[in-house]
Design an enzyme around this catalytic site. Structure first.
Site, mmCIF file in Angstrom:
data_model
loop_
_atom_site.group_PDB
_atom_site.id
_atom_site.type_symbol
_atom_site.label_atom_id
_atom_site.label_comp_id
_atom_site.label_asym_id
_atom_site.label_seq_id
_atom_site.Cartn_x
_atom_site.Cartn_y
_atom_site.Cartn_z
ATOM 1 N N TYR A 48 23.964 10.810 86.218
ATOM 2 C CA TYR A 48 23.473 11.228 84.900
ATOM 3 C C TYR A 48 24.507 12.113 84.231
ATOM 4 O O TYR A 48 24.860 13.178 84.750
ATOM 5 C CB TYR A 48 22.150 11.987 85.043
ATOM 6 C CG TYR A 48 21.684 12.638 83.758
ATOM 7 C CD1 TYR A 48 21.398 11.857 82.637
ATOM 8 C CD2 TYR A 48 21.553 14.014 83.654
ATOM 9 C CE1 TYR A 48 20.986 12.441 81.443
ATOM 10 C CE2 TYR A 48 21.128 14.612 82.472
ATOM 11 C CZ TYR A 48 20.849 13.823 81.373
ATOM 12 O OH TYR A 48 20.448 14.400 80.204
ATOM 13 N N ASP A 63 24.620 24.469 75.029
ATOM 14 C CA ASP A 63 24.221 23.162 74.501
ATOM 15 C C ASP A 63 23.356 23.365 73.258
ATOM 16 O O ASP A 63 22.124 23.315 73.310
ATOM 17 C CB ASP A 63 23.455 22.408 75.588
ATOM 18 C CG ASP A 63 23.036 21.013 75.153
ATOM 19 O OD1 ASP A 63 23.574 20.508 74.152
ATOM 20 O OD2 ASP A 63 22.162 20.424 75.827
ATOM 21 N N ASP A 90 23.493 11.260 78.145
ATOM 22 C CA ASP A 90 22.849 11.986 77.056
ATOM 23 C C ASP A 90 23.534 11.590 75.743
ATOM 24 O O ASP A 90 24.756 11.682 75.622
ATOM 25 C CB ASP A 90 23.007 13.484 77.311
ATOM 26 C CG ASP A 90 22.229 14.363 76.359
ATOM 27 O OD1 ASP A 90 21.770 13.867 75.313
ATOM 28 O OD2 ASP A 90 22.114 15.575 76.651
ATOM 29 N N ASP A 92 22.111 12.838 72.788
ATOM 30 C CA ASP A 92 21.576 13.831 71.854
ATOM 31 C C ASP A 92 20.648 13.184 70.823
ATOM 32 O O ASP A 92 19.751 12.448 71.189
ATOM 33 C CB ASP A 92 22.733 14.589 71.201
ATOM 34 C CG ASP A 92 23.522 15.405 72.215
ATOM 35 O OD1 ASP A 92 22.898 16.062 73.059
ATOM 36 O OD2 ASP A 92 24.764 15.377 72.165
ATOM 37 N N HIS A 117 19.861 8.364 76.445
ATOM 38 C CA HIS A 117 18.605 8.870 75.883
ATOM 39 C C HIS A 117 18.875 9.515 74.541
ATOM 40 O O HIS A 117 19.876 10.187 74.329
ATOM 41 C CB HIS A 117 17.840 9.779 76.842
ATOM 42 C CG HIS A 117 18.457 11.086 77.206
ATOM 43 N ND1 HIS A 117 18.539 12.146 76.351
ATOM 44 C CD2 HIS A 117 18.988 11.523 78.374
ATOM 45 C CE1 HIS A 117 19.091 13.186 76.959
ATOM 46 N NE2 HIS A 117 19.385 12.828 78.197
ATOM 47 N N GLU A 119 16.952 11.774 71.407
ATOM 48 C CA GLU A 119 15.863 12.727 71.240
ATOM 49 C C GLU A 119 15.503 12.906 69.776
ATOM 50 O O GLU A 119 16.306 12.610 68.881
ATOM 51 C CB GLU A 119 16.255 14.065 71.850
ATOM 52 C CG GLU A 119 17.422 14.728 71.146
ATOM 53 C CD GLU A 119 18.134 15.753 72.013
ATOM 54 O OE1 GLU A 119 18.348 16.872 71.510
ATOM 55 O OE2 GLU A 119 18.494 15.444 73.157
ATOM 56 N N CYS A 127 19.430 22.566 73.721
ATOM 57 C CA CYS A 127 18.957 22.164 75.039
ATOM 58 C C CYS A 127 17.433 22.159 75.049
ATOM 59 O O CYS A 127 16.786 23.052 74.483
ATOM 60 C CB CYS A 127 19.483 23.137 76.095
ATOM 61 S SG CYS A 127 18.681 22.997 77.699
ATOM 62 N N ARG A 162 13.436 10.214 74.081
ATOM 63 C CA ARG A 162 12.995 11.551 74.485
ATOM 64 C C ARG A 162 12.336 12.243 73.299
ATOM 65 O O ARG A 162 12.841 12.197 72.175
ATOM 66 C CB ARG A 162 14.201 12.357 74.964
ATOM 67 C CG ARG A 162 13.919 13.841 75.155
ATOM 68 C CD ARG A 162 15.131 14.556 75.684
ATOM 69 N NE ARG A 162 15.279 15.883 75.077
ATOM 70 C CZ ARG A 162 16.254 16.729 75.350
ATOM 71 N NH1 ARG A 162 17.204 16.384 76.216
ATOM 72 N NH2 ARG A 162 16.307 17.903 74.745
ATOM 73 N N GLU A 192 9.999 15.818 77.113
ATOM 74 C CA GLU A 192 10.792 16.953 77.572
ATOM 75 C C GLU A 192 9.983 18.231 77.666
ATOM 76 O O GLU A 192 9.126 18.521 76.807
ATOM 77 C CB GLU A 192 11.981 17.165 76.619
ATOM 78 C CG GLU A 192 12.849 18.382 76.917
ATOM 79 C CD GLU A 192 13.609 18.310 78.232
ATOM 80 O OE1 GLU A 192 12.941 18.115 79.269
ATOM 81 O OE2 GLU A 192 14.844 18.461 78.222
ATOM 82 N N ASN A 216 12.312 15.418 84.072
ATOM 83 C CA ASN A 216 13.534 16.224 84.001
ATOM 84 C C ASN A 216 13.341 17.500 84.827
ATOM 85 O O ASN A 216 12.747 18.464 84.368
ATOM 86 C CB ASN A 216 13.867 16.566 82.544
ATOM 87 C CG ASN A 216 15.248 17.183 82.400
ATOM 88 O OD1 ASN A 216 16.092 17.063 83.280
ATOM 89 N ND2 ASN A 216 15.481 17.845 81.287
#
Length: 298
Positions: A48, A63, A90, A92, A117, A119, A127, A162, A192, A216
């Protein structure tokens, strides 16, 4: 191990097989090519690429949306080239609107990752386990997921949707969003930062059968650190351990530097770290030596 002359495999198809296999797929985080090789060498079936770790390692900052799409994709490219197992990355927010998401999906596909993923945070994001997050509307994110599904060239490329809405609007909204994102074309769902075991159970129960689910296990984050056996019983398909490798590396570097500052040399710390020869073997020097002999022309 991502050999220099390794043959191209089918990591995306392999990822789909692993997700469907039954027990949760465990994916430790990697923040660069070296940590990705270590994950693979430890025997894990997937890597990951953590955005948190990528940001920390590339620019030494938190982040909070400071990295560009190009920087994230460049890191993903290096990680993919270092390993043979599937890489989940990721991506974002997709770095803009639905049209930006089209380009983001194409670029991550070209980088060779098996999954990304996306989001539903407002850009610039934070984050998922930090406070002060904000999310876009459900309708806008549905459009972005639809664009992502339409943009992929490889049908095996896995899209993970996400939602960070639980911390902003509550778990009911997050669950409703997750279902809408599945309808829009997401292959896997990622709610999340649920903050209690009861909330985790609701995610597992209400989304069971809608799509495979991500847990997660953010080290030190807001989600309770459930045992893997409990996560398995709840029916999650993918478990991320995003920043443990980064935290361990930080602790190791600090320890070594403390010894140097105290003693003037690193000698006292060396028994606890790989030798020079062990490390060069780990990163593939024997393969290079073999290729030098093979192509020497002698």
């Amino acid at each position: 191990m991502g050999n220099l002359l390794g043959t191209a495999g089918t990591p995306r198809k392999r990822l789909r097989e692993l997700l469907a296999a039954g027990p949760p797929l465990v994916a430790p985080g990697a923040y660069d090519a070296l940590s990705a090789r270590l994950v693979e060498q430890a025997g894990f079936d997937v890597v990951y690429m953590t955005g948190f770790g990528t940001t920390a390692s590339l620019i030494g900052r938190p982040d909070v949306g400071l990295l560009s799409a190009a920087e994230m994709i460049d890191n993903a490219t290096r990680i993919v080239s270092a390993v043979d197992v599937p890489v989940i990355a990721d991506a974002d927010t997709g770095y803009g609107n639905a049209i930006n998401v089209v380009r983001t999906v194409r670029a991550y596909e070209q980088a060779g990752v098996a999954a990304i993923h996306l989001e539903d945070q407002v850009m610039p994001k934070k984050c998922g386990h930090m406070s002060g997050k904000a999310v876009i509307s459900r309708e806008e994110m549905v459009g972005k997921i639809s664009a992502a599904a339409a943009a992929r060239r490889d049908p095996d490329f896995v899209l993970i949707a996400r939602t960070d809405a639980a911390a902003v609007h509550g778990l009911d909204d997050a669950l409703g969003r997750a279902k809408a994102y599945a309808d829009a074309g997401a292959d896997v769902l990622f709610v999340e930062a649920p903050t209690s075991e009861e909330s985790i159970e609701r995610v597992a129960t209400e989304l069971r059968g809608v799509a495979p689910l991500v847990f997660n296990w953010a080290e030190g984050g807001r989600t309770p650190p459930l045992p893997l056996s409990r996560i398995t019983d709840l029916g999650f398909s993918l478990v991320l351990y995003p920043i443990g490798t980064l935290l361990a590396a930080t602790a190791g570097i600090r320890s070594l530097l403390d010894v140097i500052r105290r003693d003037g040399t690193p000698a006292a710390a060396l028994p606890g770290v790989p030798t020079f020869d062990e490390f060069t073997t780990l990163i593939g020097l024997p393969e290079v030596s073999e290729l030098e002999q093979r192509f020497s022309g002698e």
